[in-house]
Design a protein around this motif. Structure first.
Motif, PDB file in Angstrom:
ATOM      1  N   ILE A   1     -25.957  -9.358 -16.136  1.00 40.96           N
ATOM      2  CA  ILE A   1     -25.949  -8.897 -14.750  1.00 40.96           C
ATOM      3  C   ILE A   1     -25.588  -7.414 -14.675  1.00 40.96           C
ATOM      4  O   ILE A   1     -26.210  -6.642 -13.934  1.00 40.96           O
ATOM      5  CB  ILE A   1     -24.948  -9.720 -13.915  1.00 40.96           C
ATOM      6  CG1 ILE A   1     -25.450 -11.152 -13.738  1.00 40.96           C
ATOM      7  CG2 ILE A   1     -24.719  -9.073 -12.550  1.00 40.96           C
ATOM      8  CD1 ILE A   1     -26.685 -11.286 -12.892  1.00 40.96           C
ATOM      9  N   ALA A   2     -24.595  -6.993 -15.452  1.00 40.67           N
ATOM     10  CA  ALA A   2     -24.159  -5.592 -15.419  1.00 40.67           C
ATOM     11  C   ALA A   2     -25.283  -4.648 -15.837  1.00 40.67           C
ATOM     12  O   ALA A   2     -25.513  -3.617 -15.191  1.00 40.67           O
ATOM     13  CB  ALA A   2     -22.945  -5.417 -16.325  1.00 40.67           C
ATOM     14  N   VAL A   3     -25.982  -4.990 -16.892  1.00 42.55           N
ATOM     15  CA  VAL A   3     -27.084  -4.137 -17.362  1.00 42.55           C
ATOM     16  C   VAL A   3     -28.225  -4.135 -16.350  1.00 42.55           C
ATOM     17  O   VAL A   3     -28.848  -3.092 -16.094  1.00 42.55           O
ATOM     18  CB  VAL A   3     -27.573  -4.608 -18.748  1.00 42.55           C
ATOM     19  CG1 VAL A   3     -28.830  -3.850 -19.169  1.00 42.55           C
ATOM     20  CG2 VAL A   3     -26.475  -4.418 -19.796  1.00 42.55           C
ATOM     21  N   TRP A   4     -28.498  -5.297 -15.745  1.00 41.19           N
ATOM     22  CA  TRP A   4     -29.538  -5.373 -14.706  1.00 41.19           C
ATOM     23  C   TRP A   4     -29.167  -4.494 -13.510  1.00 41.19           C
ATOM     24  O   TRP A   4     -30.010  -3.748 -12.983  1.00 41.19           O
ATOM     25  CB  TRP A   4     -29.720  -6.824 -14.253  1.00 41.19           C
ATOM     26  CG  TRP A   4     -30.649  -6.973 -13.086  1.00 41.19           C
ATOM     27  CD1 TRP A   4     -32.010  -6.870 -13.097  1.00 41.19           C
ATOM     28  CD2 TRP A   4     -30.283  -7.228 -11.723  1.00 41.19           C
ATOM     29  NE1 TRP A   4     -32.517  -7.043 -11.824  1.00 41.19           N
ATOM     30  CE2 TRP A   4     -31.477  -7.270 -10.969  1.00 41.19           C
ATOM     31  CE3 TRP A   4     -29.067  -7.444 -11.080  1.00 41.19           C
ATOM     32  CZ2 TRP A   4     -31.489  -7.512  -9.595  1.00 41.19           C
ATOM     33  CZ3 TRP A   4     -29.074  -7.678  -9.696  1.00 41.19           C
ATOM     34  CH2 TRP A   4     -30.264  -7.710  -8.976  1.00 41.19           C
ATOM     35  N   LEU A   5     -27.911  -4.554 -13.079  1.00 37.89           N
ATOM     36  CA  LEU A   5     -27.462  -3.726 -11.961  1.00 37.89           C
ATOM     37  C   LEU A   5     -27.585  -2.243 -12.290  1.00 37.89           C
ATOM     38  O   LEU A   5     -28.014  -1.448 -11.450  1.00 37.89           O
ATOM     39  CB  LEU A   5     -26.008  -4.053 -11.614  1.00 37.89           C
ATOM     40  CG  LEU A   5     -25.758  -5.389 -10.912  1.00 37.89           C
ATOM     41  CD1 LEU A   5     -24.268  -5.661 -10.819  1.00 37.89           C
ATOM     42  CD2 LEU A   5     -26.387  -5.407  -9.524  1.00 37.89           C
ATOM     43  N   LYS A   6     -27.217  -1.870 -13.504  1.00 36.91           N
ATOM     44  CA  LYS A   6     -27.340  -0.470 -13.923  1.00 36.91           C
ATOM     45  C   LYS A   6     -28.789   0.001 -13.802  1.00 36.91           C
ATOM     46  O   LYS A   6     -29.067   1.048 -13.210  1.00 36.91           O
ATOM     47  CB  LYS A   6     -26.851  -0.316 -15.358  1.00 36.91           C
ATOM     48  CG  LYS A   6     -27.052   1.087 -15.946  1.00 36.91           C
ATOM     49  CD  LYS A   6     -26.541   1.143 -17.380  1.00 36.91           C
ATOM     50  CE  LYS A   6     -26.871   2.476 -18.037  1.00 36.91           C
ATOM     51  NZ  LYS A   6     -26.175   3.620 -17.385  1.00 36.91           N
TER      52      LYS A   6
END
Length: 220
Positions: free
Chosen positions: A28-33
């Motif tokens: 999720i964090a990488v997708w949000l970035k």
């Protein structure tokens, strides 16, 4: 990207994502970035800012919180917290809990700007803010991030993802402006103090020169 380089670029708003490491939260964090860095943010002043999202999944493991993570937190215009079961409580017995070090820092240093909390289930976000030190965060609205439903409900999942990103950008703009304006005022105060000190030094230099000249004349 190094925090000092980000600070030097006034057209970039750094954003910090804080989470308990797991396969799901990292994804999720990488997708949000990736998603947040695609579009710029327009402040109410009309200024346009690009976003740089700091995700430690993209960085080497940081063993020194003060040296490696605090500079990123200091320059960040918003803190995004992924609230899942793993983040709901501080680790016991661990020498350093980086997630709660980040949250503690934000609670102490950013009193006017709470984090943006994404709830990945129905209870973890409420458990996280139950900590007495996070009392001021209990009034904020959590943003739903029920990522597990997205693959099973493609149409609804896309709508939820799009809504999540819209809500995030609005929150980043609102909170980011508060921190940005605080920093502008702080820099102006520093410039004023530096200018005053320079003026005082110049006056002292002139007075010393006059005194020296008179002393030299008297000696002659």
């Amino acid at each position: 990207m190094q925090a000092d380089k980000l600070h030097a670029n006034r057209n970039v708003w750094p954003i910090f994502i804080s989470y308990r490491r797991s396969y799901a939260t990292r994804k999720i964090a990488v997708w949000l970035k990736d998603e947040l860095e695609r579009e710029t943010i327009e402040a109410t002043t009309g200024q346009i800012f690009s976003l740089y999202v700091f995700v430690d999944a993209a960085e080497s493991h940081q063993s020194d919180f003060q040296a490696n993570l605090v500079p990123h937190l200091q320059h960040s215009r918003a803190l995004i917290v992924l609230a899942d079961e793993g983040s709901a409580a501080k680790k016991t017995g661990a020498p350093v809990d980086y997630l709660y070090e980040e949250l503690d820092w934000w609670a102490a240093e950013r009193r006017k700007t709470p984090p943006i909390i994404l709830q990945m289930d129905s209870k973890s976000a409420s458990l996280l803010v139950a900590e007495p030190k996070f009392e001021n965060w209990r009034k904020i609205n959590f943003i739903d991030c029920f990522w597990e439903k997205w693959p099973s409900e493609p149409d609804a999942g896309k709508m939820e993802r799009d809504q999540l990103l819209r809500q995030l950008r609005v929150s980043i703009r609102n909170y980011g402006q508060v921190i940005h304006l605080d920093e502008v005022r702080r820099l102006k105060r520093r410039a004023l103090v530096a200018g005053t000190l320079a003026l005082v030094a110049a006056v002292a230099f002139v007075i010393a020169g006059i005194y020296w000249a008179k002393a030299s004349g008297a000696a002659i």
